[in-house]
Write an enzyme that holds these catalytic residues in place. Sequence first.
Site, PDB file in Angstrom:
ATOM      1  N   ASP A 149       0.837  -1.213   0.227  1.00 50.30           N
ATOM      2  CA  ASP A 149       0.009   0.148   0.024  1.00 50.30           C
ATOM      3  C   ASP A 149       1.143   1.300   0.104  1.00 50.30           C
ATOM      4  OD1 ASP A 149      -2.505   1.591   0.638  1.00 50.30           O
ATOM      5  OD2 ASP A 149      -1.525   1.820   2.607  1.00 50.30           O
ATOM      6  N   ASP A 160      -0.115   5.146   0.721  1.00 52.13           N
ATOM      7  CA  ASP A 160      -0.378   6.184   2.211  1.00 52.13           C
ATOM      8  C   ASP A 160      -0.373   5.393   3.402  1.00 52.13           C
ATOM      9  OD1 ASP A 160      -0.863   8.614   0.535  1.00 52.13           O
ATOM     10  OD2 ASP A 160      -2.532   7.219  -0.348  1.00 52.13           O
TER      11      ASP A 160
HETATM   12  O1  C5P Z   1      -2.702   4.495  -0.441  1.00 54.33           O
HETATM   13  P1  C5P Z   1      -3.963   4.027   0.201  1.00 54.33           P
HETATM   14  O2  C5P Z   1      -4.618   3.021  -0.211  1.00 54.33           O
HETATM   15  O3  C5P Z   1      -3.564   4.048   1.734  1.00 54.33           O
HETATM   16  O4  C5P Z   1      -4.512   5.375   0.177  1.00 54.33           O
HETATM   17  C1  C5P Z   1      -6.151   5.343   0.955  1.00 54.33           C
HETATM   18  C2  C5P Z   1      -5.871   6.550   1.940  1.00 54.33           C
HETATM   19  O5  C5P Z   1      -6.176   7.480   1.571  1.00 54.33           O
HETATM   20  C3  C5P Z   1      -6.910   6.147   3.016  1.00 54.33           C
HETATM   21  O6  C5P Z   1      -6.574   5.635   4.123  1.00 54.33           O
HETATM   22  C4  C5P Z   1      -7.592   7.428   3.280  1.00 54.33           C
HETATM   23  O7  C5P Z   1      -7.639   7.916   4.658  1.00 54.33           O
HETATM   24  C5  C5P Z   1      -7.039   8.434   2.509  1.00 54.33           C
HETATM   25  N1  C5P Z   1      -7.924   9.399   1.783  1.00 54.33           N
HETATM   26  C6  C5P Z   1      -7.805  10.835   2.230  1.00 54.33           C
HETATM   27  N2  C5P Z   1      -8.730  11.929   1.133  1.00 54.33           N
HETATM   28  C7  C5P Z   1      -9.754  11.164   0.436  1.00 54.33           C
HETATM   29  C8  C5P Z   1      -9.918   9.782   0.450  1.00 54.33           C
HETATM   30  C9  C5P Z   1      -9.000   8.869   1.127  1.00 54.33           C
HETATM   31  O8  C5P Z   1      -6.944  11.115   2.562  1.00 54.33           O
HETATM   32  N3  C5P Z   1     -10.383  11.845  -0.254  1.00 54.33           N
HETATM   33 MG    MG Z   2      -2.788   3.245   3.472  1.00 52.78          MG
END
Ligand code: C5P
Ligand code: MG
Length: 286
Positions: free
Chosen positions: A38, A40
């Site tokens: 993954d 983030d």
């Molecule tokens: O890279 P990863 O799959 O972890 O990315 C997903 C993350 O992005 C989620 O854990 C969520 O907290 C974050 N997110 C965000 N803003 C959004 C949608 C998701 O920061 N609008």
């Molecule tokens: Mg993540």
Amino acid sequence: MIPMLSKNSVSMRDPKRVEQILTSMRNAGPSTLQVISDFDMTLTRFAHNGKRCPTSHNILDNSKLISEDCKAKLKNLLDTYYPIEIDSTRSVEEKLPLMVEWWTKAHELLVQQKISKDHLALAVRESEAMLRDGYQQFFDHLHQISVPLLIFSAGIGDVLEEVIRQAGVFHPNVKVFSNYMDFDESGVLQAFKGELIHIYNKREGALLNTEHFKELQSRYNVLLLGDSLGDLNMADGVMNLQNVLKIGYLNDKVDERRESYLKSYDIILEKDETMDVPNAILFYIT
Ligand code: C5P
Ligand code: MG
């Protein structure tokens, strides 16, 4: 067997099983390995000096490319939906439609901002995004031993690619599945491409990419790194899967979520902002 596994941040449900998997992976060698991670809050830091670090979405949310009005709306979405994302008292079934709602609303807002492709690099440079300590060793080692690294992210592909490019570690063995921006002919964001990837459909995302996994079918051992329970499905497209070792970063709501993480990840890393454990494991098995 690996001194780093005695680090304070490490917990394991079944250390014997971890040992067996590690031995089996080590015996099979690097030519049978692939790493699926993954992005983030797994490859990037969750916090630095007590302050939260941004996700790939947040890099844009907090940048000069977004109007003040839109920033407030995006912040509002974050404050509404992030607590739901990490709420261990709600089921995935309950959370899934809400997560789709979050991603959809945020992407709609971003598209309204007429973001220019040319400005993304500066937004990343000016952001507080940080890869975890030890990232260089992680990326460089995998490159040196020609082990493919798939970064599978529900974040924004264009942004996360820029993060790893600016860190100097976007090596040719790295491949990214993520949400990519679709720019019009003048380089302005007009939509997001393809099927939305959110935290709970990584399984479907993996199964859409059979070609990628077909190419890697001799790599039947997987080291999987994630921070969400949705990341556990990232290896579902892997063919001939023999061993998978799942390492989970438990960053937030640690006490509430420890039990569910211990149940589903083989190794959990609590409030650990480093790549120490994945690096030690990689050095051991390759
Ligand atoms: O890279 P990863 O799959 O972890 O990315 C997903 C993350 O992005 C989620 O854990 C969520 O907290 C974050 N997110 C965000 N803003 C959004 C949608 C998701 O920061 N609008
Ligand atoms: Mg993540």
